[in-house]
Design an enzyme around this catalytic site. Structure first.
Site, PDB file in Angstrom:
ATOM      1  N   ASN A   1      58.510 -95.325  88.211  1.00  0.00           N
ATOM      2  CA  ASN A   1      57.319 -95.496  87.383  1.00  0.00           C
ATOM      3  C   ASN A   1      56.526 -94.208  87.262  1.00  0.00           C
ATOM      4  O   ASN A   1      55.862 -93.987  86.241  1.00  0.00           O
ATOM      5  CB  ASN A   1      56.454 -96.624  87.932  1.00  0.00           C
ATOM      6  CG  ASN A   1      56.945 -97.973  87.462  1.00  0.00           C
ATOM      7  OD1 ASN A   1      58.118 -98.126  87.112  1.00  0.00           O
ATOM      8  ND2 ASN A   1      56.072 -98.965  87.449  1.00  0.00           N
TER       9      ASN A   1
ATOM     10  N   MET B   1      61.776 -96.533  95.415  1.00  0.00           N
ATOM     11  CA  MET B   1      62.488 -96.133  94.208  1.00  0.00           C
ATOM     12  C   MET B   1      61.727 -96.553  92.950  1.00  0.00           C
ATOM     13  O   MET B   1      61.687 -95.817  91.960  1.00  0.00           O
ATOM     14  CB  MET B   1      63.888 -96.757  94.210  1.00  0.00           C
ATOM     15  CG  MET B   1      64.820 -96.205  93.137  1.00  0.00           C
ATOM     16  SD  MET B   1      65.233 -94.470  93.371  1.00  0.00           S
ATOM     17  CE  MET B   1      64.680 -93.786  91.819  1.00  0.00           C
ATOM     18  N   LYS B   2      61.088 -97.726  93.000  1.00  0.00           N
ATOM     19  CA  LYS B   2      60.308 -98.187  91.839  1.00  0.00           C
ATOM     20  C   LYS B   2      59.121 -97.255  91.571  1.00  0.00           C
ATOM     21  O   LYS B   2      58.816 -96.939  90.420  1.00  0.00           O
ATOM     22  CB  LYS B   2      59.805 -99.612  92.064  1.00  0.00           C
ATOM     23  CG  LYS B   2      58.881-100.146  90.957  1.00  0.00           C
ATOM     24  CD  LYS B   2      59.567-100.241  89.609  1.00  0.00           C
ATOM     25  CE  LYS B   2      58.622-100.707  88.501  1.00  0.00           C
ATOM     26  NZ  LYS B   2      58.134-102.084  88.687  1.00  0.00           N
ATOM     27  N   LEU B   3      58.463 -96.794  92.622  1.00  0.00           N
ATOM     28  CA  LEU B   3      57.337 -95.879  92.429  1.00  0.00           C
ATOM     29  C   LEU B   3      57.806 -94.538  91.882  1.00  0.00           C
ATOM     30  O   LEU B   3      57.128 -93.933  91.042  1.00  0.00           O
ATOM     31  CB  LEU B   3      56.564 -95.706  93.735  1.00  0.00           C
ATOM     32  CG  LEU B   3      55.840 -96.963  94.239  1.00  0.00           C
ATOM     33  CD1 LEU B   3      55.126 -96.679  95.555  1.00  0.00           C
ATOM     34  CD2 LEU B   3      54.853 -97.498  93.202  1.00  0.00           C
TER      35      LEU B   3
END
Length: 293
Positions: free
Chosen positions: A176, A171-173
């Protein structure tokens, strides 16, 4: 709970100070040349230790806040690493931005050693880390998250359980990619506007009152209008690393990555030009025609 932290950089320093001052937890940190100055942390009671293994021998919760997967793997599985010294029941919380497949491997090693593993990458900035208002995207067992929630509460505003182990970093990728991708696009547009002689304040106001309104615009606007880069102290090289992690994740999934390839190429040109340590808002200058001439 005794908290350990590895990576007292721009983000980790804020986490450490809030674990101590807001949370009231005992804290040990890895003494490392990449740390920010730690006078405040030591003044609040933080204790420096020499290796990850030494931290594993005393900590109930270990927070990792380093650059990416190679660093995480060295800390967990390397010489004097965590996996060989963990106490049963210790929870490792990886707040770095890392590759999901690496996260699954490190989680398996920690579980074999008798611990638990959560991937909990951060959103927001170093300012929010200092203020204790970060947001975390947590992957892993819900029961493990609940066990350490008081520690996480000391430096966060919101903690979202997004799924099983690996989904936090996935989810962070995704986050970002959208965030850095839009900032790269915005920087390119701002550079063209500047080359054309458009008033930067007008440029920002038009976007803010239309379809360009966003957190990305809010973070780049101080640089576009006044060359103040400090609203987003995030290095161009780290931005490219995150995009390339996204591309690797997309490739492994067989997903389209055409736009991501273009973002990586744009960022890579600035890194290759010697600007990797510059902050992302400065892309507005690097993308200008005069900068390429």
């Amino acid at each position: 709970m005794h908290v350990g932290i590895i990576g007292v950089g721009l983000m980790g320093h804020g986490i450490a100070r809030n674990v101590l001052s807001r949370g009231g937890f005992a804290l040990s940190f890895l003494d490392h040349p990449g740390n920010q100055p730690v006078d405040e942390i030591e003044g609040l009671g933080g204790k420096p230790l020499g290796t990850p293994a030494e931290i594993a021998q005393v900590a109930d919760v270990i927070i990792l806040c380093v650059t990416g997967s190679p660093q995480v793997e060295a800390i967990v599985a390397g010489e004097n690493g965590l996996a060989g010294a963990l106490r049963p029941g210790t929870v490792v919380v990886d707040c770095s931005t890392a590759l999901p497949e690496s996260t699954l491997r490190m989680g398996a090693l920690v579980r074999e050693a008798g611990g638990d593993y959560l991937d909990a990458p951060m959103t927001r900035t170093a300012k929010h880390a200092h203020e204790g208002t970060l947001n975390l995207l947590v992957g892993g067992e819900a029961a493990t998250l609940e066990k350490i929630r008081p520690v996480l509460a000391s430096f966060t505003e919101a903690v979202s359980h997004v799924g099983p182990l690996g989904h936090g970093h996935r989810m962070k990728l995704l986050h970002n990619y959208v965030s850095v991708g839009y900032m790269t696009l915005l920087a390119e547009a701002a550079a063209q506007a500047a080359d054309a002689g458009i008033d930067p304040q007008v440029f920002v106001e038009v976007l803010a009152n239309g379809g360009g309104a966003s957190a990305a615009l809010d973070r780049l606007a101080p640089y576009i209008t006044a060359q103040d880069r400090d609203a987003l102290p995030f290095a161009v090289a780290n931005a490219q690393k995150d995009i390339d992690y996204y591309r690797a994740m997309a490739e492994a999934a067989g997903a389209q990555q055409t736009v991501a390839d273009g973002v990586s190429k744009a960022l890579g040109a600035s890194v290759e030009g010697g600007h990797g340590a510059a902050y992302v808002p400065e892309l507005v200058t690097f993308f200008r025609k005069s900068s390429a001439d």
